[in-house]
Design a protein around this motif. Structure first.
Motif, PDB file in Angstrom:
ATOM      1  N   PRO A  93       0.825  -1.216   0.000  1.00 27.85           N
ATOM      2  CA  PRO A  93       0.000   0.000   0.000  1.00 27.85           C
ATOM      3  C   PRO A  93       0.858   1.266   0.000  1.00 27.85           C
ATOM      4  CG  PRO A  93      -0.735  -1.560   1.687  1.00 27.85           C
ATOM      5  CD  PRO A  93       0.580  -2.066   1.175  1.00 27.85           C
ATOM      6  N   ASP A  94       0.265   2.381  -0.446  1.00 23.72           N
ATOM      7  CA  ASP A  94       0.909   3.714  -0.422  1.00 23.72           C
ATOM      8  C   ASP A  94       2.104   3.806  -1.354  1.00 23.72           C
ATOM      9  OD1 ASP A  94      -0.920   4.469   1.619  1.00 23.72           O
ATOM     10  OD2 ASP A  94       0.368   3.539   3.114  1.00 23.72           O
ATOM     11  N   THR A  95       2.138   2.976  -2.397  1.00 23.24           N
ATOM     12  CA  THR A  95       3.208   3.055  -3.389  1.00 23.24           C
ATOM     13  C   THR A  95       2.593   3.184  -4.774  1.00 23.24           C
ATOM     14  OG1 THR A  95       3.357   0.648  -3.633  1.00 23.24           O
ATOM     15  CG2 THR A  95       4.766   1.677  -1.974  1.00 23.24           C
ATOM     16  N   VAL A  96       3.438   3.486  -5.781  1.00 17.67           N
ATOM     17  CA  VAL A  96       2.977   3.656  -7.151  1.00 17.67           C
ATOM     18  C   VAL A  96       4.092   3.205  -8.098  1.00 17.67           C
ATOM     19  CG1 VAL A  96       3.770   6.061  -7.281  1.00 17.67           C
ATOM     20  CG2 VAL A  96       1.915   5.279  -8.781  1.00 17.67           C
ATOM     21  N   THR A  97       3.702   2.860  -9.293  1.00 20.51           N
ATOM     22  CA  THR A  97       4.647   2.410 -10.315  1.00 20.51           C
ATOM     23  C   THR A  97       5.834   3.364 -10.435  1.00 20.51           C
ATOM     24  OG1 THR A  97       2.753   1.535 -11.536  1.00 20.51           O
ATOM     25  CG2 THR A  97       4.846   1.685 -12.708  1.00 20.51           C
ATOM     26  N   GLY A  98       7.044   2.816 -10.348  1.00 20.12           N
ATOM     27  CA  GLY A  98       8.251   3.627 -10.448  1.00 20.12           C
ATOM     28  C   GLY A  98       8.916   3.905  -9.120  1.00 20.12           C
ATOM     29  N   ASP A  99       8.243   3.653  -8.004  1.00 22.42           N
ATOM     30  CA  ASP A  99       8.858   3.811  -6.680  1.00 22.42           C
ATOM     31  C   ASP A  99       9.911   2.725  -6.456  1.00 22.42           C
ATOM     32  OD1 ASP A  99       7.404   6.014  -5.817  1.00 22.42           O
ATOM     33  OD2 ASP A  99       5.896   4.834  -4.758  1.00 22.42           O
ATOM     34  N   ARG A 100      11.060   3.105  -5.915  1.00 20.23           N
ATOM     35  CA  ARG A 100      12.039   2.155  -5.402  1.00 20.23           C
ATOM     36  C   ARG A 100      11.888   2.152  -3.897  1.00 20.23           C
ATOM     37  NH1 ARG A 100      15.072  -2.189  -7.199  1.00 20.23           N
ATOM     38  NH2 ARG A 100      16.648  -2.631  -5.615  1.00 20.23           N
ATOM     39  N   VAL A 101      11.595   0.970  -3.283  1.00 22.32           N
ATOM     40  CA  VAL A 101      11.144   0.937  -1.896  1.00 22.32           C
ATOM     41  C   VAL A 101      11.903  -0.097  -1.067  1.00 22.32           C
ATOM     42  CG1 VAL A 101       8.813   1.747  -2.450  1.00 22.32           C
ATOM     43  CG2 VAL A 101       9.313  -0.711  -2.531  1.00 22.32           C
ATOM     44  N   ASP A 150      -1.317   9.745   5.346  1.00 23.94           N
ATOM     45  CA  ASP A 150      -0.578   8.512   5.631  1.00 23.94           C
ATOM     46  C   ASP A 150      -1.211   7.695   6.747  1.00 23.94           C
ATOM     47  OD1 ASP A 150       0.056  10.521   7.481  1.00 23.94           O
ATOM     48  OD2 ASP A 150       1.991   9.601   7.955  1.00 23.94           O
ATOM     49  N   LYS A 151      -2.162   8.282   7.464  1.00 25.22           N
ATOM     50  CA  LYS A 151      -2.808   7.577   8.573  1.00 25.22           C
ATOM     51  C   LYS A 151      -4.262   7.218   8.269  1.00 25.22           C
ATOM     52  CE  LYS A 151      -0.087  10.218  11.958  1.00 25.22           C
ATOM     53  NZ  LYS A 151       0.528  11.152  10.971  1.00 25.22           N
ATOM     54  N   CYS A 152      -4.960   8.131   7.605  1.00 27.31           N
ATOM     55  CA  CYS A 152      -6.403   8.016   7.417  1.00 27.31           C
ATOM     56  C   CYS A 152      -6.739   6.980   6.344  1.00 27.31           C
ATOM     57  CB  CYS A 152      -6.977   9.379   7.031  1.00 27.31           C
ATOM     58  SG  CYS A 152      -8.758   9.380   6.768  1.00 27.31           S
ATOM     59  N   GLY A 191     -14.340  11.176  12.177  1.00 26.37           N
ATOM     60  CA  GLY A 191     -13.334  11.038  11.135  1.00 26.37           C
ATOM     61  C   GLY A 191     -13.368   9.641  10.564  1.00 26.37           C
ATOM     62  N   TYR A 192     -12.455   9.354   9.670  1.00 21.53           N
ATOM     63  CA  TYR A 192     -12.366   8.010   9.108  1.00 21.53           C
ATOM     64  C   TYR A 192     -11.453   7.151   9.974  1.00 21.53           C
ATOM     65  CZ  TYR A 192     -14.541  10.024   4.971  1.00 21.53           C
ATOM     66  OH  TYR A 192     -15.406  10.651   4.115  1.00 21.53           O
ATOM     67  N   TYR A 193     -11.599   5.847   9.825  1.00 24.23           N
ATOM     68  CA  TYR A 193     -10.747   4.930  10.580  1.00 24.23           C
ATOM     69  C   TYR A 193      -9.326   4.921  10.015  1.00 24.23           C
ATOM     70  CZ  TYR A 193     -14.974   2.919  12.688  1.00 24.23           C
ATOM     71  OH  TYR A 193     -16.144   2.737  13.375  1.00 24.23           O
ATOM     72  N   ARG A 194      -8.365   4.707  10.920  1.00 23.16           N
ATOM     73  CA  ARG A 194      -7.004   4.448  10.468  1.00 23.16           C
ATOM     74  C   ARG A 194      -6.996   3.192   9.599  1.00 23.16           C
ATOM     75  NH1 ARG A 194      -2.558   6.737  13.171  1.00 23.16           N
ATOM     76  NH2 ARG A 194      -3.171   8.226  14.784  1.00 23.16           N
ATOM     77  N   LYS A 195      -6.065   3.125   8.684  1.00 21.21           N
ATOM     78  CA  LYS A 195      -5.997   1.985   7.782  1.00 21.21           C
ATOM     79  C   LYS A 195      -5.857   0.684   8.567  1.00 21.21           C
ATOM     80  CE  LYS A 195      -3.858   4.933   4.316  1.00 21.21           C
ATOM     81  NZ  LYS A 195      -2.653   5.278   3.542  1.00 21.21           N
ATOM     82  N   GLY A 196      -6.749  -0.256   8.285  1.00 20.18           N
ATOM     83  CA  GLY A 196      -6.682  -1.567   8.913  1.00 20.18           C
ATOM     84  C   GLY A 196      -7.066  -1.595  10.371  1.00 20.18           C
ATOM     85  N   SER A 197      -7.831  -0.587  10.839  1.00 19.11           N
ATOM     86  CA  SER A 197      -8.205  -0.551  12.253  1.00 19.11           C
ATOM     87  C   SER A 197      -9.581   0.097  12.418  1.00 19.11           C
ATOM     88  CB  SER A 197      -7.168   0.247  13.056  1.00 19.11           C
ATOM     89  OG  SER A 197      -7.382   1.647  12.892  1.00 19.11           O
TER      90      SER A 197
END
Length: 269
Positions: free
Chosen positions: A39-47, A82-84, A151-157
């Motif tokens: 998650p939170d990545t896109v084509t071309g990112d080196r991670v 990055d949290k929501c 607000g919205y939930y944190r990702k995966g929680s």
């Protein structure tokens, strides 16, 4: 290959390049002949990624470090992006988002619909790839100091990321968030607790007519007999000229479903 096999374990850290985006919206990289979804990545990112759920041919990973950013990446406008868990692609440029979505549609038509060369036109886009959401439904909660949160939930929680505005929703809805939370707090209505299955208010829902500007506010509650509910609703109607209705939706069931079957109009329509 032996080194790759040894590293293919939960908790290990590996480095690779994101080469695609999955139909769930996660970046996809390759580690040998295996796929890694991040998650939170896109084509071309080196991670640099920590492996979480590891299967024989694929794994899910957590982004630890962005070693080299993709040319399709941008800085999110939202300070809690990055949290929501309310949206997914604020880090991806609008033009590339359209390309991703068009490719996902093409792949679905080819794989599931068995079209050889489906005639899919380029996606249409609005003037701003933010502020498009005309309906927002926020779970309610209580902070450690006792203030009402929405607000919205944190990702995966199910932990709430408290918001006073959201760049994804129509800007005309933003003034309601902070004020309505404060009014609920002052009124003393209790907030539903998922673990204890106790409390009254569960969600705050806002919907706006894109062209008319008319707004409907709905409170989702386990208890229809909220103290002074009609007076509060009429007060909101006077405070916000474009608010045309205040409703109360009844959902007493301990479920993840947001709305119940019964809705009452407290003021307006």
């Amino acid at each position: 290959m032996k080194n790759q096999a040894e590293n293919w374990q939960q908790g290990n850290i590996i480095e690779f390049e994101i080469v695609d985006v999955s139909d769930r919206g996660d970046g996809v990289g390759r580690w040998g002949d295996r796929a890694v979804f991040v998650p939170d990545t896109v084509t071309g990112d080196r991670v640099r990624v920590r492996l979480l759920r590891v299967k024989p041919q694929y794994a899910y990973g957590k982004l630890l470090e962005l070693l080299h950013p993709s040319p399709h990446r941008l800085r999110p406008r939202c300070i809690v992006a990055d949290k929501c868990g309310g949206c997914q692609w604020q880090h991806i440029q609008d033009a590339y988002q359209q390309e991703i979505k068009r490719n996902l549609l093409l792949q679905a038509l080819q794989r599931i619909g068995e079209f050889v060369d489906p005639p899919v036109a380029p996606l249409l886009s609005g003037l701003d790839f933010l502020t498009y959401r005309n309906k927002a439904t926020y779970p309610l909660g209580v902070s450690q100091v006792g203030s009402v949160q929405a607000g919205y939930y944190r990702k995966g929680s199910h932990q709430i990321v408290n918001l006073n505005q959201c760049p994804i929703q129509d800007v005309r809805l933003n003034p309601f968030l902070a004020e309505i939370k404060l009014d609920i707090e002052v009124q003393g209505w209790s907030i539903y607790n998922e673990k204890r299955k106790q409390g009254q208010l569960r969600h705050l829902s806002l919907r706006i007519g894109r062209h008319t500007g008319e707004i409907l506010l709905t409170l989702v509650t386990t208890d229809l007999q909220l103290r002074d509910r009609e007076d509060i609703a009429r007060g909101w109607m006077q405070m916000y000229p474009n608010l045309v209705g205040v409703c109360l939706n009844y959902n007493p069931h301990p479920t993840n479903a947001i709305l119940g079957d019964r809705t009452e109009c407290l003021a307006g329509r």
